[in-house]
Design a protein around this motif. Structure first.
Motif, PDB file in Angstrom:
ATOM      1  N   HIS A  39       7.664   4.133  12.592  1.00  0.00           N
ATOM      2  CA  HIS A  39       8.146   3.309  11.483  1.00  0.00           C
ATOM      3  C   HIS A  39       8.861   2.074  12.024  1.00  0.00           C
TER       4      HIS A  39
ATOM      5  N   ALA B 100       4.354  10.237   7.653  1.00  0.00           N
ATOM      6  CA  ALA B 100       5.529  10.836   8.297  1.00  0.00           C
ATOM      7  C   ALA B 100       5.369  10.926   9.814  1.00  0.00           C
ATOM      8  N   ASN B 101       4.129  10.888  10.305  1.00  0.00           N
ATOM      9  CA  ASN B 101       3.881  11.010  11.742  1.00  0.00           C
ATOM     10  C   ASN B 101       3.688   9.664  12.432  1.00  0.00           C
TER      11      ASN B 101
ATOM     12  N   ASN C 115       9.783  11.359   8.446  1.00  0.00           N
ATOM     13  CA  ASN C 115       9.596  11.165   9.885  1.00  0.00           C
ATOM     14  C   ASN C 115      10.825  11.661  10.636  1.00  0.00           C
TER      15      ASN C 115
ATOM     16  N   LYS D  49      10.434  17.691  13.807  1.00  0.00           N
ATOM     17  CA  LYS D  49      11.056  16.642  13.012  1.00  0.00           C
ATOM     18  C   LYS D  49      12.517  16.393  13.356  1.00  0.00           C
TER      19      LYS D  49
END
Length: 413
Positions: A14, A10-11, A374, A284
């Motif tokens: 992408h 998630a960090n 993310n 987020k």
């Protein structure tokens, strides 16, 4: 253990690879990561569900590549695959869009549509003319490049996965298109500094994993240590004893949101207070949007419909915060305010990537801290709610509001 293993997906940045079926997406991914990771075949539709590959790129850091199903398949199965590709697009920070000579036959109609989608959600993209090894006429290459530039607004990278050409240029473009604050965003930005005394009040319920901390706690603790803060930890039941044992009052207290009011009532007056969920919400998504969304809680009635969205798909346990505690508190508030309407309050709960396309039926959306998502994906959900005219807030912000202390806690900028 190296950074590749330490950094949660998630960090990571992408990077989605998009293109028609058989446009060479999987081959290009293998070329970019220098591994035969994705299955390659001349048969159309080889990649069905999006494939996520985590790695580290020199000069960028930890990233996740997403190899998506190709668009252009008009079968029922193809439509289902396309839904997952569209979901992957919402998680994408930077998109790589593949063009080929074959896709020029209909003037890149499908590619134009995807560029429009990406622009609409403010996602950076990189056009790539792929399979140049099949093009032998330099004039044809020039015409294709000019056409793609006209469509996309920038000159495409010329690439051939077969000959491993163009990958360095694609990686260089990725570096240039990275969000300016991507590597600088931290969970505790602006709320504490070196030598601050920070007290962490950890969860003490059955959902806390036995023998270990949950991801947000680990990340925040690591950040505080890196900042050279003085860190103390306790559970709610030992809060008073911990405070009494300290040589000075904490500059900041970060608590489990479920005990916001308890900690607020017991904390020293000058100690600032926030929660793990609030810090996640700020990291987020748009924290100010979450805060403003909480203002609609007070206007809920028995006729209201609420959507509670969880990022993870854990098996719900007794006293689950999203499925039990928040709904109970909301019903109690409506019951007290409207004298008997609490049981009529309708609450829908979704988890993982499930998220209704039609949000207009809801009076409010309450999202978890989203440690599994993310930032791009959370922002896309906030954008969808805004377009539907539905306020959206966060677990921690909701609990602070219902405890009557939202205006008294520390909200990161």
């Amino acid at each position: 253990m190296d950074e590749l293993q330490n950094t949660p997906r998630a960090n990571r940045l992408h990077i989605g690879i998009f293109g028609r079926t058989n446009s060479g997406k999987s081959s290009l991914l293998n070329s970019l990561i220098r591994q035969n990771y994705a299955v390659v075949s001349n048969k159309e539709g080889t990649t069905t569900d999006p494939v996520y590959k985590s790695m580290e790129i020199n000069g960028i850091g930890p990233v996740t590549f997403i190899d998506t199903a190709g668009f252009g398949d008009r079968t029922e199965l193809g439509k289902a695959r396309m839904e997952k590709t569209e979901l992957a697009a919402k998680r994408t920070d930077i998109a790589v869009i593949l063009f080929t000579e074959k896709s020029a036959e209909d003037s890149f109609a499908a590619e134009k549509g995807w560029i429009a989608k990406l622009k609409e959600q403010n996602t950076e993209f990189i056009p790539v003319l792929n399979k140049t090894d099949l093009l032998f006429n330099s004039e044809d290459i020039k015409n294709l490049v000019d056409s793609i530039e006209k469509i996309s607004g920038e000159k495409p990278v010329k690439a051939s996965a077969l000959k491993n050409e163009g990958t360095a240029d694609i990686l260089e473009r990725i570096k240039r298109k990275m969000p300016a604050d991507f590597n600088s965003r931290t969970l505790t930005a602006g709320i504490c500094k070196e030598d601050d005394l920070v007290l962490l009040v950890m969860p003490q319920d059955i959902q806390a994993p036995k023998g270990r901390l949950i991801l947000p706690q680990v990340q925040i603790l690591r950040e505080l240590l890196d900042k050279k803060c003085i860190v103390q930890c306790c559970v709610t039941s030992s809060l008073e004893k911990t405070l009494a044992s300290l040589s000075r009052e904490p500059d900041l207290i970060i608590t489990d949101s479920q005990v916001f009011k308890t900690v607020y009532d017991k904390k020293p007056e000058k100690s600032r207070l926030t929660s793990f969920s609030v810090l996640l919400a700020a990291n987020k998504g748009s924290i100010q949007s979450f805060v403003s969304g909480a203002e609609s809680i007070g206007s809920l009635s028995g006729d209201s419909r609420i959507l509670i969205a969880e990022a993870c798909t854990h098996a719900p346990l007794t006293e689950d915060i999203g499925r039990e505690k928040i709904p109970r508190m909301l019903r109690r508030m409506v019951e007290e305010k409207h004298q008997g309407d609490g049981d009529r309050l309708h609450i829908d709960i979704v988890s993982g990537t499930d998220f209704p396309e039609d949000l207009s039926q809801y009076s409010l959306i309450i999202h978890c801290g989203a440690c599994m998502f993310n930032r791009s994906y959370v922002l896309s959900r906030q954008e969808a709610a805004e377009q539907a005219g539905v306020p959206m807030t966060n677990y921690g912000i909701t609990l602070a509001y219902l405890s009557g202390i939202l205006d008294k806690i520390t909200i990161p900028e």
